[in-house]
Write an enzyme that holds these catalytic residues in place. Structure first.
Site, mmCIF file in Angstrom:
data_model
loop_
_atom_site.group_PDB
_atom_site.id
_atom_site.type_symbol
_atom_site.label_atom_id
_atom_site.label_comp_id
_atom_site.label_asym_id
_atom_site.label_seq_id
_atom_site.Cartn_x
_atom_site.Cartn_y
_atom_site.Cartn_z
ATOM 1 N N HIS A 171 0.828 -1.675 -0.133
ATOM 2 C CA HIS A 171 0.199 0.302 -0.114
ATOM 3 C C HIS A 171 1.079 1.232 -0.259
ATOM 4 O O HIS A 171 1.473 1.364 -0.393
ATOM 5 C CB HIS A 171 -1.124 -0.112 1.371
ATOM 6 C CG HIS A 171 -2.338 0.787 1.421
ATOM 7 N ND1 HIS A 171 -2.369 1.670 0.031
ATOM 8 C CD2 HIS A 171 -2.823 1.235 2.021
ATOM 9 C CE1 HIS A 171 -3.151 2.494 -0.001
ATOM 10 N NE2 HIS A 171 -3.980 1.888 1.800
ATOM 11 N N HIS A 192 -0.977 -0.067 -12.124
ATOM 12 C CA HIS A 192 -2.455 0.957 -11.771
ATOM 13 C C HIS A 192 -3.313 -0.365 -11.877
ATOM 14 O O HIS A 192 -3.669 -0.931 -12.298
ATOM 15 C CB HIS A 192 -2.929 1.730 -12.110
ATOM 16 C CG HIS A 192 -3.158 2.549 -10.781
ATOM 17 N ND1 HIS A 192 -4.777 2.761 -10.899
ATOM 18 C CD2 HIS A 192 -2.815 3.458 -9.349
ATOM 19 C CE1 HIS A 192 -5.366 3.511 -9.003
ATOM 20 N NE2 HIS A 192 -3.784 3.741 -8.869
ATOM 21 N N ASP A 202 3.922 6.876 -7.859
ATOM 22 C CA ASP A 202 4.849 7.001 -6.571
ATOM 23 C C ASP A 202 6.007 7.114 -8.090
ATOM 24 O O ASP A 202 7.460 7.053 -7.543
ATOM 25 C CB ASP A 202 4.271 5.122 -5.953
ATOM 26 C CG ASP A 202 3.687 5.402 -5.401
ATOM 27 O OD1 ASP A 202 4.018 6.509 -4.416
ATOM 28 O OD2 ASP A 202 3.913 4.555 -5.145
#
Ligand code: HAX
Length: 398
Positions: free
Chosen positions: A237, A278, A333
């Site tokens: 996560h 994703h 990220d």
């Protein structure tokens, strides 16, 4: 009998006790609708929207304005913006004993564990019991909590400047941090954008769901948020942003051929290519696009930024060769670590605490909605999903 696998041949031949759909069992509630969300939603092409606004349209707002949006479901006027920022300043006083508690923690403990303890400590020192009051107080106290966390964990616990509660949340954090040789304006710009981009991401991500689940038993906002931060700390996560910069540092070159070889070797070794892919998005995450543009304007020659620029060219092409990868494009990220590194945050183990700091606003707003708006103001009841005992007889329906 493993009903989660849908293995009908293991079912008993006796009369079933009840009928159950099994295809979603033991899949982490993936895609199972469980509630409604008033703060944000995610679409495959435009990514996250806050209260209807695509994130790309909000990236240059102040964090305070986006907190206002998440709590009030509309952007503030300039007067409302000023008043709300002042209100957060007034709520921002952190009791001295938080620092005393931080001084007792193991300095090799993960910063996310410090963050969770810090939030719990604030709750023990001052909880009103009112969902909104506590959520806003916590948001207002996060800059000081974060500054103390960094300083004390890094052994800079002496001579910490007082927090005079003036200026923006990010300015209060930067003042507490008080690092020499750092461009404060650059740091403020990068952190403000980071906070805005990470504040919320729909209702069902693990940390938000966990926070709302804990709050559903009427635990305090602080306990619920500490639990949410524990959920966020996992490598699957929030901690992916830490892994992502560690990955970039391992690459160590921006040469396209060498980067491509590195990416192919990682895939051959069955390791993830961090910063790509994703669960929902099917295009480059707009939050990555915003951060790439920020990097191009603020630090185009930074070594790590050059690596991620090359990765952005190379990795989607290589990942596309594997047809089972639904989205080979950059995710949020990929760039945040390089930007944080550029302004002096060179230890990636801290990165998830920035994510947590941002998410306190989205999770706080969602807890308030679920506790005091849903079900005509009664709030959603205590969470109680059903687990099927493997020993029970049941009729198996896919
Ligand atoms: N590198 C290597 N393999 C990848 C990959 C990547 N970047 N992206 C997807 N895959 C693999 C998956 O592991 C999966 O393999 P298996 O079938 O063997 O399990 C397969 O391709 C299909 O995956 P998918 O359906 O495209 O994507 P998932 O929803 O399963 O996973 C992930 C989404 C983000 C976890 C995945 O793309 C990944 O591991 N990316 C790299 C790690 C990373 O950057 N994480 C940060 C995510 C950002 C985020 O969501 N923040 O909130």
């Amino acid at each position: 009998m493993d009903v989660g696998e849908g293995e009908g041949e293991h079912l008993t031949q006796d009369e079933p006790i009840f009928t159950v759909h099994t295809s979603h069992l033991n899949t982490g509630l993936r895609g199972v609708p469980v509630g409604t969300c008033r703060t944000s939603f995610v679409t495959p092409t435009e990514g996250v929207h806050y209260c209807g606004y695509p994130i790309a349209e909000l990236a240059n707002f102040s964090p305070e304005d986006i907190v206002y949006l998440l709590f009030n479901k509309e952007l503030p006027t300039s007067e409302q913006s000023e008043a709300f920022s002042a209100e957060l300043g007034k709520r921002g006083q952190v009791p001295e004993s938080l620092a005393a508690v931080f001084h007792t923690l193991p300095t090799d403990g993960h910063p996310m564990d410090w963050l969770s303890v810090g939030i719990h400590t604030l709750g023990m020192l001052d909880t009103t019991g009112d969902w909104k009051e506590d959520a806003l107080n916590l948001i207002a106290r996060m800059p000081r909590l974060m500054g103390l966390l960094f300083r004390i964990r890094e052994g800079r616990g002496a001579d910490i400047p007082e927090d005079d509660l003036t200026g923006s949340m990010v300015q209060r954090f930067v003042r507490t941090l008080d690092i020499d040789g750092v461009d404060d304006d650059l740091m403020e710009k990068i952190l403000s954008t980071y906070l805005v981009l990470h504040m919320d991401h729909g209702g069902g991500n693990l940390s938000t769901f966990t926070g709302k689940a804990i709050a559903s038993g009427h635990a305090t906002v602080y306990s619920s948020m500490a639990g949410a931060m524990n959920a966020l700390s996992g490598p699957l996560h929030g901690r992916a942003n830490q892994s992502c910069l560690e990955f970039v540092l391992r690459i160590g070159t921006s040469d396209p051929d060498e980067v491509e070889t590195f990416v192919r070797n990682e895939l051959a070794a069955k390791r993830p290519v961090y910063g790509f892919g994703h669960a929902v998005l099917r295009a480059e995450d707009p939050r990555a696009t915003v951060q790439f543009a920020l990097g191009e304007s603020l630090c185009p020659d930074d070594e790590n930024f050059k690596i991620i620029r090359t990765l952005r060219e190379v990795a989607p092409r290589v990942l596309s060769e594997n047809k089972k990868i639904s989205n080979p494009n950059a995710n949020v990220d990929i760039a945040s670590g390089a930007l944080l590194h550029h302004v002096g945050f060179t230890d990636p183990t801290y990165y998830t605490t920035f994510f947590g700091w941002a998410r306190v606003s989205g999770i706080g707003a969602q807890i308030i909605d679920e506790r005091s708006v849903m079900r005509g103001g009664k709030g959603a009841p205590i969470y109680r999903p059903k687990y099927i005992a493997e020993q029970q007889k049941l009729r198996h329906v896919e």
